[in-house]
Design a protein around this motif. Sequence first.
Motif, mmCIF file in Angstrom:
data_model
loop_
_atom_site.group_PDB
_atom_site.id
_atom_site.type_symbol
_atom_site.label_atom_id
_atom_site.label_comp_id
_atom_site.label_asym_id
_atom_site.label_seq_id
_atom_site.Cartn_x
_atom_site.Cartn_y
_atom_site.Cartn_z
ATOM 1 N N PRO A 103 -31.602 27.390 5.089
ATOM 2 C CA PRO A 103 -30.917 28.640 4.825
ATOM 3 C C PRO A 103 -29.813 28.893 5.833
ATOM 4 O O PRO A 103 -29.817 28.362 6.939
ATOM 5 C CB PRO A 103 -32.035 29.675 4.979
ATOM 6 C CG PRO A 103 -32.966 29.059 5.975
ATOM 7 C CD PRO A 103 -32.943 27.580 5.662
ATOM 8 N N ALA A 104 -28.847 29.729 5.450
ATOM 9 C CA ALA A 104 -27.842 30.169 6.408
ATOM 10 C C ALA A 104 -28.550 30.974 7.485
ATOM 11 O O ALA A 104 -29.454 31.750 7.211
ATOM 12 C CB ALA A 104 -26.804 31.035 5.695
ATOM 13 N N GLN A 105 -28.141 30.820 8.738
ATOM 14 C CA GLN A 105 -28.854 31.435 9.844
ATOM 15 C C GLN A 105 -28.150 32.662 10.416
ATOM 16 O O GLN A 105 -28.505 33.139 11.477
ATOM 17 C CB GLN A 105 -29.058 30.386 10.952
ATOM 18 C CG GLN A 105 -29.918 29.201 10.543
ATOM 19 C CD GLN A 105 -31.348 29.595 10.275
ATOM 20 O OE1 GLN A 105 -31.875 30.538 10.843
ATOM 21 N NE2 GLN A 105 -31.995 28.876 9.376
ATOM 22 N N ALA A 106 -27.153 33.189 9.726
ATOM 23 C CA ALA A 106 -26.389 34.313 10.251
ATOM 24 C C ALA A 106 -26.981 35.647 9.816
ATOM 25 O O ALA A 106 -26.260 36.589 9.533
ATOM 26 C CB ALA A 106 -24.935 34.203 9.797
ATOM 27 N N ALA A 107 -28.298 35.729 9.733
ATOM 28 C CA ALA A 107 -28.956 36.949 9.286
ATOM 29 C C ALA A 107 -28.859 38.027 10.359
ATOM 30 O O ALA A 107 -28.906 37.750 11.554
ATOM 31 C CB ALA A 107 -30.414 36.670 8.969
ATOM 32 N N SER A 108 -28.745 39.264 9.907
ATOM 33 C CA SER A 108 -28.691 40.402 10.825
ATOM 34 C C SER A 108 -30.051 41.084 10.868
ATOM 35 O O SER A 108 -30.950 40.790 10.069
ATOM 36 C CB SER A 108 -27.632 41.399 10.354
ATOM 37 O OG SER A 108 -28.024 41.991 9.122
ATOM 38 N N TYR B 228 -35.332 40.471 14.123
ATOM 39 C CA TYR B 228 -36.299 41.494 13.724
ATOM 40 C C TYR B 228 -37.128 41.992 14.906
ATOM 41 O O TYR B 228 -37.441 43.183 14.993
ATOM 42 C CB TYR B 228 -37.217 40.926 12.644
ATOM 43 C CG TYR B 228 -38.082 41.960 11.964
ATOM 44 C CD1 TYR B 228 -37.517 42.893 11.108
ATOM 45 C CD2 TYR B 228 -39.459 41.980 12.151
ATOM 46 C CE1 TYR B 228 -38.306 43.843 10.454
ATOM 47 C CE2 TYR B 228 -40.258 42.919 11.513
ATOM 48 C CZ TYR B 228 -39.674 43.853 10.669
ATOM 49 O OH TYR B 228 -40.456 44.791 10.033
ATOM 50 N N TYR B 229 -37.487 41.076 15.799
ATOM 51 C CA TYR B 229 -38.363 41.436 16.913
ATOM 52 C C TYR B 229 -37.618 41.634 18.234
ATOM 53 O O TYR B 229 -38.247 41.952 19.250
ATOM 54 C CB TYR B 229 -39.460 40.389 17.068
ATOM 55 C CG TYR B 229 -40.403 40.384 15.895
ATOM 56 C CD1 TYR B 229 -41.292 41.437 15.680
ATOM 57 C CD2 TYR B 229 -40.400 39.335 14.966
ATOM 58 C CE1 TYR B 229 -42.156 41.442 14.591
ATOM 59 C CE2 TYR B 229 -41.262 39.341 13.877
ATOM 60 C CZ TYR B 229 -42.133 40.396 13.696
ATOM 61 O OH TYR B 229 -42.985 40.409 12.613
ATOM 62 N N GLY B 230 -36.317 41.447 18.226
ATOM 63 C CA GLY B 230 -35.521 41.755 19.411
ATOM 64 C C GLY B 230 -35.564 40.713 20.504
ATOM 65 O O GLY B 230 -35.384 41.032 21.682
ATOM 66 N N GLY B 231 -35.800 39.464 20.153
ATOM 67 C CA GLY B 231 -35.807 38.391 21.139
ATOM 68 C C GLY B 231 -36.365 37.122 20.545
ATOM 69 O O GLY B 231 -36.988 37.139 19.479
ATOM 70 N N SER B 232 -36.165 36.015 21.227
ATOM 71 C CA SER B 232 -36.618 34.721 20.734
ATOM 72 C C SER B 232 -38.143 34.671 20.670
ATOM 73 O O SER B 232 -38.840 34.963 21.654
ATOM 74 C CB SER B 232 -36.098 33.616 21.651
ATOM 75 O OG SER B 232 -36.540 32.345 21.204
ATOM 76 N N VAL B 233 -38.662 34.335 19.484
ATOM 77 C CA VAL B 233 -40.107 34.238 19.289
ATOM 78 C C VAL B 233 -40.421 33.037 18.421
ATOM 79 O O VAL B 233 -39.589 32.587 17.631
ATOM 80 C CB VAL B 233 -40.688 35.505 18.624
ATOM 81 C CG1 VAL B 233 -40.643 36.689 19.556
ATOM 82 C CG2 VAL B 233 -39.966 35.817 17.316
#
Length: 240
Positions: free
Chosen positions: A32-37, A206-211
Amino acid sequence: MLKFTRRGVQAAALAVALVTGTASVALYPSQPAQAASEADAHELVSAARFAFDDLTDRGSHATLRALLKDAKGVMIFPSVIKGAIGIGGEGGSGVLLVRGEDGVWSYPGFYHLSSISIGLQLGGQENRFLLILMTDNAVRRVMSGDVQIGADLSAVAVESGVDKATGTTTGRRDIYYHAETQGGLFAGVSLEGTKIKSRNKMAAKYYGGSVTSRDILIERRVSNPQAEELRTLVSSQSGL
Protein backbone atom coordinates in the motif's frame (compact mmCIF):
# COMPACT_ATOMS: atom_id res chain seq x y z
CA MET A 1 -24.99 0.32 7.56
CA LEU A 2 -21.59 1.42 6.25
CA LYS A 3 -21.94 3.68 3.26
CA PHE A 4 -19.44 3.40 0.44
CA THR A 5 -18.81 7.03 -0.47
CA ARG A 6 -15.40 8.35 -1.44
CA ARG A 7 -13.99 4.94 -2.25
CA GLY A 8 -17.11 4.11 -4.22
CA VAL A 9 -16.37 7.04 -6.48
CA GLN A 10 -12.79 5.83 -6.81
CA ALA A 11 -14.07 2.37 -7.71
CA ALA A 12 -16.28 3.79 -10.45
CA ALA A 13 -13.40 5.77 -11.86
CA LEU A 14 -11.23 2.66 -11.79
CA ALA A 15 -13.87 0.69 -13.68
CA VAL A 16 -13.94 3.31 -16.43
CA ALA A 17 -10.17 3.29 -16.64
CA LEU A 18 -10.08 -0.48 -16.92
CA VAL A 19 -12.69 -0.54 -19.68
CA THR A 20 -10.99 2.24 -21.65
CA GLY A 21 -7.56 0.71 -21.25
CA THR A 22 -6.09 3.65 -19.37
CA ALA A 23 -5.47 1.65 -16.20
CA SER A 24 -2.22 -0.22 -15.61
CA VAL A 25 -0.94 -2.98 -13.37
CA ALA A 26 0.44 -0.24 -11.13
CA LEU A 27 -3.11 0.30 -9.89
CA TYR A 28 -2.69 -2.88 -7.88
CA PRO A 29 0.63 -2.54 -6.06
CA SER A 30 1.86 -5.38 -3.88
CA GLN A 31 2.28 -2.89 -1.05
CA PRO A 32 0.00 0.00 0.00
CA ALA A 33 0.95 3.65 -0.33
CA GLN A 34 2.52 4.70 2.97
CA ALA A 35 1.61 8.40 2.99
CA ALA A 36 -1.33 7.90 5.35
CA SER A 37 -2.25 10.69 7.74
CA GLU A 38 -3.58 10.50 11.29
CA ALA A 39 -7.00 11.43 9.89
CA ASP A 40 -6.82 8.49 7.46
CA ALA A 41 -6.12 6.14 10.37
CA HIS A 42 -9.03 7.53 12.39
CA GLU A 43 -11.32 7.21 9.38
CA LEU A 44 -10.29 3.60 8.87
CA VAL A 45 -10.99 2.67 12.50
CA SER A 46 -14.42 4.33 12.34
CA ALA A 47 -15.25 2.58 9.06
CA ALA A 48 -14.11 -0.74 10.54
CA ARG A 49 -16.47 -0.27 13.48
CA PHE A 50 -19.48 0.38 11.23
CA ALA A 51 -18.58 -2.51 8.93
CA PHE A 52 -18.11 -4.97 11.80
CA ASP A 53 -21.42 -3.94 13.35
CA ASP A 54 -23.27 -4.38 10.07
CA LEU A 55 -21.62 -7.69 9.18
CA THR A 56 -22.34 -9.37 12.52
CA ASP A 57 -25.66 -7.81 13.57
CA ARG A 58 -27.97 -10.02 11.51
CA GLY A 59 -29.78 -13.25 12.24
CA SER A 60 -28.27 -14.93 9.18
CA HIS A 61 -24.80 -14.34 10.57
CA ALA A 62 -25.22 -16.41 13.72
CA THR A 63 -22.31 -18.61 12.59
CA LEU A 64 -20.01 -15.60 12.45
CA ARG A 65 -20.90 -14.68 16.00
CA ALA A 66 -20.41 -18.30 17.11
CA LEU A 67 -16.94 -18.32 15.57
CA LEU A 68 -16.12 -15.01 17.24
CA LYS A 69 -16.61 -16.61 20.66
CA ASP A 70 -13.51 -18.76 20.06
CA ALA A 71 -11.58 -16.31 17.89
CA LYS A 72 -7.97 -15.41 18.58
CA GLY A 73 -8.14 -12.34 16.36
CA VAL A 74 -10.39 -10.35 14.06
CA MET A 75 -9.51 -8.46 10.88
CA ILE A 76 -11.93 -5.95 9.37
CA PHE A 77 -11.47 -4.54 5.88
CA PRO A 78 -14.29 -2.02 5.38
CA SER A 79 -13.50 -1.15 1.77
CA VAL A 80 -11.67 -3.42 -0.66
CA ILE A 81 -11.73 -2.35 -4.30
CA LYS A 82 -12.00 -5.20 -6.78
CA GLY A 83 -11.80 -4.74 -10.52
CA ALA A 84 -11.15 -5.54 -13.59
CA ILE A 85 -11.91 -7.19 -16.86
CA GLY A 86 -9.47 -9.96 -17.79
CA ILE A 87 -6.67 -9.34 -15.29
CA GLY A 88 -8.03 -8.09 -12.02
CA GLY A 89 -6.98 -7.37 -8.51
CA GLU A 90 -8.18 -6.10 -5.19
CA GLY A 91 -6.79 -3.99 -2.42
CA GLY A 92 -7.76 -2.16 0.72
CA SER A 93 -6.68 -1.34 4.24
CA GLY A 94 -8.08 -2.75 7.46
CA VAL A 95 -7.42 -3.37 11.12
CA LEU A 96 -6.53 -6.35 13.31
CA LEU A 97 -7.59 -6.83 16.93
CA VAL A 98 -6.19 -9.71 19.02
CA ARG A 99 -7.79 -11.30 22.06
CA GLY A 100 -5.43 -11.47 25.03
CA GLU A 101 -5.09 -14.34 27.49
CA ASP A 102 -7.32 -12.32 29.82
CA GLY A 103 -10.02 -12.23 27.14
CA VAL A 104 -9.62 -8.50 26.54
CA TRP A 105 -9.34 -7.31 22.94
CA SER A 106 -6.36 -5.20 21.89
CA TYR A 107 -6.29 -1.82 20.22
CA PRO A 108 -6.13 -2.08 16.42
CA GLY A 109 -3.09 -2.78 14.32
CA PHE A 110 -3.14 -1.63 10.68
CA TYR A 111 -2.84 -3.86 7.62
CA HIS A 112 -3.33 -3.94 3.86
CA LEU A 113 -4.89 -6.71 1.76
CA SER A 114 -3.95 -7.18 -1.89
CA SER A 115 -4.08 -9.81 -4.61
CA ILE A 116 -4.00 -10.30 -8.35
CA SER A 117 -6.44 -12.63 -10.10
CA ILE A 118 -6.95 -13.86 -13.65
CA GLY A 119 -10.41 -14.18 -15.14
CA LEU A 120 -13.60 -12.23 -15.67
CA GLN A 121 -14.16 -9.76 -12.85
CA LEU A 122 -16.73 -7.07 -12.26
CA GLY A 123 -14.85 -3.82 -12.80
CA GLY A 124 -14.80 -1.37 -9.92
CA GLN A 125 -16.57 -3.64 -7.46
CA GLU A 126 -16.21 -2.64 -3.82
CA ASN A 127 -16.33 -5.25 -1.07
CA ARG A 128 -15.83 -5.48 2.66
CA PHE A 129 -14.27 -8.43 4.44
CA LEU A 130 -14.38 -9.88 7.92
CA LEU A 131 -11.56 -12.33 8.70
CA ILE A 132 -11.87 -14.38 11.90
CA LEU A 133 -8.50 -15.76 13.03
CA MET A 134 -9.06 -19.02 14.89
CA THR A 135 -5.52 -20.16 15.70
CA ASP A 136 -2.44 -18.77 17.41
CA ASN A 137 -0.55 -19.58 14.23
CA ALA A 138 -2.83 -17.30 12.23
CA VAL A 139 -2.25 -14.44 14.65
CA ARG A 140 1.53 -14.94 14.60
CA ARG A 141 1.74 -15.15 10.82
CA VAL A 142 -0.42 -12.09 10.22
CA MET A 143 1.51 -10.13 12.84
CA SER A 144 4.73 -10.95 10.98
CA GLY A 145 3.61 -8.31 8.51
CA ASP A 146 3.86 -10.33 5.30
CA VAL A 147 1.67 -13.41 4.85
CA GLN A 148 -0.10 -15.09 1.94
CA ILE A 149 -3.41 -16.89 2.39
CA GLY A 150 -3.30 -20.38 0.95
CA ALA A 151 0.47 -20.64 1.05
CA ASP A 152 1.00 -19.68 4.71
CA LEU A 153 -2.47 -20.01 6.22
CA SER A 154 -5.60 -22.04 5.50
CA ALA A 155 -8.84 -20.12 5.00
CA VAL A 156 -12.44 -20.91 4.19
CA ALA A 157 -15.40 -18.71 3.33
CA VAL A 158 -18.50 -18.45 5.46
CA GLU A 159 -21.50 -17.76 3.23
CA SER A 160 -25.00 -17.34 4.63
CA GLY A 161 -23.79 -18.72 7.94
CA VAL A 162 -22.33 -21.96 6.55
CA ASP A 163 -18.75 -23.11 6.16
CA LYS A 164 -18.47 -23.20 2.37
CA ALA A 165 -15.97 -26.05 2.29
CA THR A 166 -17.57 -28.50 4.72
CA GLY A 167 -21.11 -27.27 5.39
CA THR A 168 -20.32 -27.12 9.11
CA THR A 169 -18.14 -25.17 11.51
CA THR A 170 -16.40 -28.25 12.91
CA GLY A 171 -12.66 -28.57 12.41
CA ARG A 172 -10.98 -25.23 12.85
CA ARG A 173 -9.22 -23.56 9.93
CA ASP A 174 -6.68 -20.80 10.50
CA ILE A 175 -9.11 -18.23 9.12
CA TYR A 176 -12.83 -18.02 8.40
CA TYR A 177 -13.86 -15.09 6.24
CA HIS A 178 -17.03 -13.42 5.08
CA ALA A 179 -17.35 -10.94 2.22
CA GLU A 180 -20.11 -8.60 1.14
CA THR A 181 -20.58 -6.07 -1.61
CA GLN A 182 -22.57 -2.89 -1.26
CA GLY A 183 -25.59 -4.87 -2.44
CA GLY A 184 -25.23 -7.84 -0.07
CA LEU A 185 -23.54 -11.24 0.09
CA PHE A 186 -20.54 -11.65 -2.21
CA ALA A 187 -20.88 -15.36 -3.02
CA GLY A 188 -18.03 -17.30 -4.57
CA VAL A 189 -15.23 -15.02 -3.40
CA SER A 190 -11.87 -16.61 -2.64
CA LEU A 191 -8.93 -15.14 -0.76
CA GLU A 192 -6.56 -17.77 -2.10
CA GLY A 193 -3.27 -16.06 -2.90
CA THR A 194 -4.21 -12.86 -1.09
CA LYS A 195 -1.35 -11.10 0.67
CA ILE A 196 -1.66 -9.28 3.98
CA LYS A 197 1.00 -6.74 4.90
CA SER A 198 1.37 -4.51 7.93
CA ARG A 199 0.97 -0.75 7.71
CA ASN A 200 3.46 0.37 10.34
CA LYS A 201 3.52 3.98 9.19
CA MET A 202 -0.23 4.28 9.59
CA ALA A 203 0.06 2.76 13.07
CA ALA A 204 2.72 5.34 13.92
CA LYS A 205 0.38 8.13 12.86
CA TYR A 206 -2.47 6.69 14.92
CA TYR A 207 -0.50 6.09 18.11
CA GLY A 208 1.83 9.08 17.89
CA GLY A 209 5.14 7.28 17.48
CA SER A 210 6.92 4.29 16.01
CA VAL A 211 5.34 1.03 17.19
CA THR A 212 5.45 -2.61 16.18
CA SER A 213 2.52 -4.96 15.81
CA ARG A 214 3.65 -6.73 18.96
CA ASP A 215 3.67 -3.42 20.87
CA ILE A 216 0.03 -2.85 19.90
CA LEU A 217 -1.49 -6.32 19.86
CA ILE A 218 0.45 -8.35 22.45
CA GLU A 219 2.34 -6.06 24.79
CA ARG A 220 -0.49 -3.45 24.79
CA ARG A 221 2.02 -0.60 25.14
CA VAL A 222 -0.08 1.97 23.29
CA SER A 223 -3.70 3.07 23.21
CA ASN A 224 -6.01 5.49 21.46
CA PRO A 225 -9.43 6.36 22.92
CA GLN A 226 -10.88 6.72 19.43
CA ALA A 227 -10.77 2.90 19.14
CA GLU A 228 -12.75 2.21 22.32
CA GLU A 229 -16.08 1.87 20.51
CA LEU A 230 -14.59 -0.67 18.12
CA ARG A 231 -13.07 -2.69 20.97
CA THR A 232 -16.34 -2.61 22.91
CA LEU A 233 -18.29 -3.78 19.86
CA VAL A 234 -15.92 -6.66 19.12
CA SER A 235 -16.03 -7.68 22.78
CA SER A 236 -19.84 -7.68 22.85
CA GLN A 237 -20.14 -9.75 19.66
CA SER A 238 -17.55 -12.26 20.87
CA GLY A 239 -19.53 -13.06 23.98
CA LEU A 240 -17.62 -11.02 26.54
